[in-house]
Design a protein around this motif. Structure first.
Motif, PDB file in Angstrom:
ATOM      1  N   GLN A 295      11.286   6.960   2.881  1.00 43.87           N
ATOM      2  CA  GLN A 295      10.873   5.933   3.827  1.00 43.87           C
ATOM      3  C   GLN A 295      11.859   5.830   4.986  1.00 43.87           C
ATOM      4  O   GLN A 295      11.463   5.641   6.143  1.00 43.87           O
ATOM      5  CB  GLN A 295      10.764   4.586   3.110  1.00 43.87           C
ATOM      6  CG  GLN A 295      10.254   3.473   4.018  1.00 43.87           C
ATOM      7  CD  GLN A 295       9.985   2.182   3.266  1.00 43.87           C
ATOM      8  OE1 GLN A 295      10.010   2.129   2.040  1.00 43.87           O
ATOM      9  NE2 GLN A 295       9.709   1.115   4.009  1.00 43.87           N
ATOM     10  N   ALA A 296      13.150   5.968   4.698  1.00 49.37           N
ATOM     11  CA  ALA A 296      14.166   5.908   5.759  1.00 49.37           C
ATOM     12  C   ALA A 296      14.007   7.073   6.727  1.00 49.37           C
ATOM     13  O   ALA A 296      14.079   6.890   7.956  1.00 49.37           O
ATOM     14  CB  ALA A 296      15.560   5.913   5.139  1.00 49.37           C
TER      15      ALA A 296
ATOM     16  N   ARG B 243      12.223   8.938  12.104  1.00 49.36           N
ATOM     17  CA  ARG B 243      11.370   9.834  12.893  1.00 49.36           C
ATOM     18  C   ARG B 243      10.433   9.035  13.793  1.00 49.36           C
ATOM     19  O   ARG B 243      10.150   9.441  14.917  1.00 49.36           O
ATOM     20  CB  ARG B 243      10.552  10.748  11.974  1.00 49.36           C
ATOM     21  CG  ARG B 243      11.327  11.879  11.337  1.00 49.36           C
ATOM     22  CD  ARG B 243      10.381  12.956  10.806  1.00 49.36           C
ATOM     23  NE  ARG B 243       9.354  12.424   9.933  1.00 49.36           N
ATOM     24  CZ  ARG B 243       9.468  12.325   8.601  1.00 49.36           C
ATOM     25  NH1 ARG B 243      10.588  12.738   8.020  1.00 49.36           N
ATOM     26  NH2 ARG B 243       8.483  11.844   7.870  1.00 49.36           N
ATOM     27  N   GLU B 244       9.969   7.889  13.290  1.00 48.92           N
ATOM     28  CA  GLU B 244       8.973   7.102  14.021  1.00 48.92           C
ATOM     29  C   GLU B 244       9.590   6.050  14.932  1.00 48.92           C
ATOM     30  O   GLU B 244       8.875   5.275  15.555  1.00 48.92           O
ATOM     31  CB  GLU B 244       8.017   6.442  13.020  1.00 48.92           C
ATOM     32  CG  GLU B 244       7.188   7.464  12.245  1.00 48.92           C
ATOM     33  CD  GLU B 244       6.263   6.814  11.231  1.00 48.92           C
ATOM     34  OE1 GLU B 244       6.385   5.572  11.021  1.00 48.92           O
ATOM     35  OE2 GLU B 244       5.429   7.530  10.643  1.00 48.92           O
TER      36      GLU B 244
ATOM     37  N   ALA C 142      16.214   0.448   4.293  1.00 50.56           N
ATOM     38  CA  ALA C 142      15.727   1.300   3.207  1.00 50.56           C
ATOM     39  C   ALA C 142      16.886   2.018   2.519  1.00 50.56           C
ATOM     40  O   ALA C 142      16.921   2.131   1.286  1.00 50.56           O
ATOM     41  CB  ALA C 142      14.713   2.314   3.741  1.00 50.56           C
ATOM     42  N   VAL C 143      17.846   2.499   3.298  1.00 50.45           N
ATOM     43  CA  VAL C 143      19.003   3.181   2.710  1.00 50.45           C
ATOM     44  C   VAL C 143      19.865   2.192   1.929  1.00 50.45           C
ATOM     45  O   VAL C 143      20.351   2.505   0.837  1.00 50.45           O
ATOM     46  CB  VAL C 143      19.824   3.890   3.805  1.00 50.45           C
ATOM     47  CG1 VAL C 143      21.126   4.426   3.229  1.00 50.45           C
ATOM     48  CG2 VAL C 143      19.017   5.024   4.406  1.00 50.45           C
ATOM     49  N   GLN C 144      20.081   0.993   2.476  1.00 53.46           N
ATOM     50  CA  GLN C 144      20.864  -0.001   1.732  1.00 53.46           C
ATOM     51  C   GLN C 144      20.171  -0.368   0.423  1.00 53.46           C
ATOM     52  O   GLN C 144      20.823  -0.569  -0.598  1.00 53.46           O
ATOM     53  CB  GLN C 144      21.088  -1.249   2.587  1.00 53.46           C
ATOM     54  CG  GLN C 144      21.753  -1.004   3.932  1.00 53.46           C
ATOM     55  CD  GLN C 144      22.958  -0.101   3.851  1.00 53.46           C
ATOM     56  OE1 GLN C 144      23.822  -0.279   3.000  1.00 53.46           O
ATOM     57  NE2 GLN C 144      23.003   0.880   4.737  1.00 53.46           N
TER      58      GLN C 144
ATOM     59  N   LYS D   8       0.844  -1.182   0.000  1.00 60.40           N
ATOM     60  CA  LYS D   8       0.000   0.000   0.000  1.00 60.40           C
ATOM     61  C   LYS D   8       0.883   1.237   0.000  1.00 60.40           C
ATOM     62  O   LYS D   8       1.726   1.412   0.885  1.00 60.40           O
ATOM     63  CB  LYS D   8      -0.906   0.000   1.228  1.00 60.40           C
ATOM     64  CG  LYS D   8      -1.970  -1.098   1.213  1.00 60.40           C
ATOM     65  CD  LYS D   8      -2.866  -1.005   2.428  1.00 60.40           C
ATOM     66  CE  LYS D   8      -3.942  -2.083   2.402  1.00 60.40           C
ATOM     67  NZ  LYS D   8      -4.840  -2.001   3.596  1.00 60.40           N
ATOM     68  N   GLY D   9       0.734   2.082  -0.989  1.00 60.25           N
ATOM     69  CA  GLY D   9       1.549   3.291  -1.067  1.00 60.25           C
ATOM     70  C   GLY D   9       2.922   2.991  -1.632  1.00 60.25           C
ATOM     71  O   GLY D   9       3.183   1.926  -2.190  1.00 60.25           O
ATOM     72  N   ALA D  10       3.834   3.956  -1.469  1.00 60.81           N
ATOM     73  CA  ALA D  10       5.156   3.839  -2.058  1.00 60.81           C
ATOM     74  C   ALA D  10       6.137   3.109  -1.161  1.00 60.81           C
ATOM     75  O   ALA D  10       7.219   2.733  -1.599  1.00 60.81           O
ATOM     76  CB  ALA D  10       5.711   5.235  -2.381  1.00 60.81           C
ATOM     77  N   ALA D  11       5.800   2.919   0.088  1.00 63.25           N
ATOM     78  CA  ALA D  11       6.729   2.313   1.043  1.00 63.25           C
ATOM     79  C   ALA D  11       6.741   0.791   0.882  1.00 63.25           C
ATOM     80  O   ALA D  11       5.713   0.167   0.628  1.00 63.25           O
ATOM     81  CB  ALA D  11       6.353   2.690   2.467  1.00 63.25           C
TER      82      ALA D  11
END
Length: 540
Positions: A467-468, A473-474, A483-485, A431-434
């Motif tokens: 996303q990262a 933040r969360e 996500a960064v890798q 769902k969404g871009a994540a």
């Protein structure tokens, strides 16, 4: 005997290259700015090796987290602790179905069939086991409350028919023995074919370790099949000749139970095991010590464990490390370029495991991966692990059913540089871009194993850096790192410099308050091995 391979992979080439370029750029800037003393900050992780002492387990492996394991009840100690208590001669407190179902729902370590197995053991110890092909009403009630009865039955029967090809022979035997006992407890043993039972009996005869052989013999006996542990019983007097320290107490106890005879030497060796930190070891040792004429509960020391008033048993307080957490720590050391400074206690322990003939076969691969990461020569068991890695077959297509085996094989190929295999991967719709945490791990291990084109295809529409940022933040460091890798693996437009500039500030709140070179999965928590690895993969 279960070995769980968490997200493992070699150092990210792009990430490490970025770190090197940053160092070079910094040096050039200093040289161009003129002479004079320049105050250089300590590089990230300069104190990591020393601070790993905070994660040191009692067995000299790295613990998953710095927080001590408490005295909360858990499923495994409840199963074997109640069996132990039942041999102690006194009354065992009745267990409430809802309390046991709560343990099952909160158990994050085991699959449904293993959870059902422990429930069966916990209730069998109180005389609640199924009989005459009928399911145990108490067990069924607990599993229904926990919402996993059907899943447990399906998993157990499926594994009995077709064991996981990635499992070694002893792990497969122990798992099938446990699941056959579970099928009997749940009243579905009639669904196990005679061919399956015959194959299990044949494998029991070939097993060279007493514990899985004993469990298989007992599980088969419960369904009317007479099996013999022929190989495990071969030269059964050898442990007595070797002395107490030469044989693991749990194996010695199982051998005595298979023989049906307790020698004086075995008794002397097993008496100290009644104080072992593991409830399963204490239970088998007590069973073995009660062999023979006149052996009663009153002739032995009282059980050291205790069953609570609600019928549950708490976890042992001993703080033990694992090879999984140790591998995460080794990856963190590599990412921070501190692998040459790995603690002496850890290197000594890894080398000891590598020369230990009693090492669980399922631990050899992870030992080999850890030793390779730290550039250690760890002996014959690690060498076997290297060979096992080369022999692993990656499924041609990733599915939900084979995801565990697929991921483990890919991580091993990545660690040993075995190249990208022929495998097809499609991520579930998101769902969404994540991408989900599981999807990110798949992308990262693909990239690490050299399957860059697949990793790029799977992340084509994802805003990975966004996303990262959101994950940090969360309060989700591990997802942010993956996500960064994944972004570095896709390498479409590069990672914005602004991200690298703000990263140290974003990570500050994840530092452990007492050990600032260790990191926690969420702000305010105690450090963990996995979160520390995730942080240094970001900082590399």
């Amino acid at each position: 005997m279960k070995s769980r391979l968490q997200s493992g992979a070699p150092g990210r080439r792009h990430a490490l290259a970025a770190g090197v370029m940053a160092v070079v750029a910094g040096a050039l800037a200093v040289s161009m700015a003129g002479g004079g003393d320049v105050e250089r900050p300590e590089p990230p992780g300069s104190g990591l090796a020393a601070q790993l002492d905070a994660l040191r387990g009692a067995n000299d492996l790295v613990r998953a987290g710095r927080a001590d394991v408490g005295r909360d009840p858990a499923l495994y100690p409840t199963a074997y602790g109640r069996l132990e208590a039942a041999l102690g001669g006194g009354p065992v407190p009745t267990i409430r179905q809802e309390a046991l179902a709560g343990l099952v729902r909160g158990d994050m370590l085991d699959t449904p069939a293993w959870q059902a197995h422990y429930v069966c053991l916990a209730l069998t110890g109180s005389g609640h086991g199924g009989a005459g092909g009928r399911p145990s009403a108490d067990v069924v009630g607990v599993l229904e409350r926990a919402g996993l009865r059907r899943r447990a039955e399906t998993e157990a029967l499926a594994y009995l028919r077709a064991p996981d090809r990635e499992d070694d022979a002893l792990t497969s035997l122990a798992t099938r023995a446990a699941f056959l006992r579970t099928a009997t407890c749940l009243g579905v043993a009639d669904d196990v074919s005679a061919t399956t039972l015959d194959r299990l009996a044949a494998d029991t005869a070939r097993a060279d370790q007493p514990v899985p052989a004993l469990y298989a013999v007992e599980a088969l006996r419960a369904v009317g099949v007479d099996a013999r542990a022929a190989r495990a019983l071969r030269d059964a007097d050898a442990p007595d000749r070797a002395g107490c320290a030469a044989v693991d107490p749990i194996q010695r106890a199982a051998l005595a139970l298979l023989r049906g005879r307790l020698t004086r030497q075995t008794r002397a060796c097993l008496l100290p095991a009644l104080r072992d930190g593991d409830t399963q070891t204490r239970w088998l040792a007590r069973r073995a010590l009660m062999l023979g004429d006149g052996r009663t509960a009153s002739s032995l020391p009282a059980p050291v464990g205790s069953v609570r008033a609600d019928g549950l048993v708490a976890k042992a307080p001993t703080q033990l490390g694992t090879l999984t957490a140790t591998y995460e720590a080794a990856r963190a050391l590599t990412a921070s370029a501190r692998q040459a400074h790995a603690p002496d206690w850890l290197k000594k322990r890894l080398r000891h495991l590598g020369s230990d003939p009693a090492l669980e076969p399922s631990d050899r691969l992870l030992l080999a991966m850890t030793c390779r990461r730290l550039a250690l020569s760890c002996g014959p068991q690690a060498d076997k692990g290297v060979k096992e890695a080369a022999a692993l077959v990656v499924p041609a297509r990733l599915t939900e059913a084979n995801q565990r085996g697929w991921y483990g094989a890919m991580a091993a190929r990545a660690e040993f540089g075995l190249g990208c295999p022929r495998t097809s991967v499609d991520l579930p719709a998101e769902k969404g871009a994540a991408l989900s945490a599981a999807s990110l791990r798949i992308v990262v291990v693909l990239a690490d194993a050299g399957c860059a084109s697949q990793a790029q295809r799977l992340t084509a529409d994802a805003d990975l850096i966004g996303q990262a940022r959101k994950a940090l933040r969360e309060g989700d460091l591990t997802t942010a790192s993956d996500a960064v890798q994944a972004a570095l693996a896709s390498d479409r437009d590069g990672v914005p410099q602004a991200w690298w500039d703000e990263l140290p500030r974003l990570l500050d709140r994840y530092r452990d308050a007492r050990f600032p070179d260790l990191y926690a999965a969420a702000p305010g928590e105690a450090a963990s091995a996995e979160a520390t690895r995730a942080a240094y993969y970001l900082l590399a």
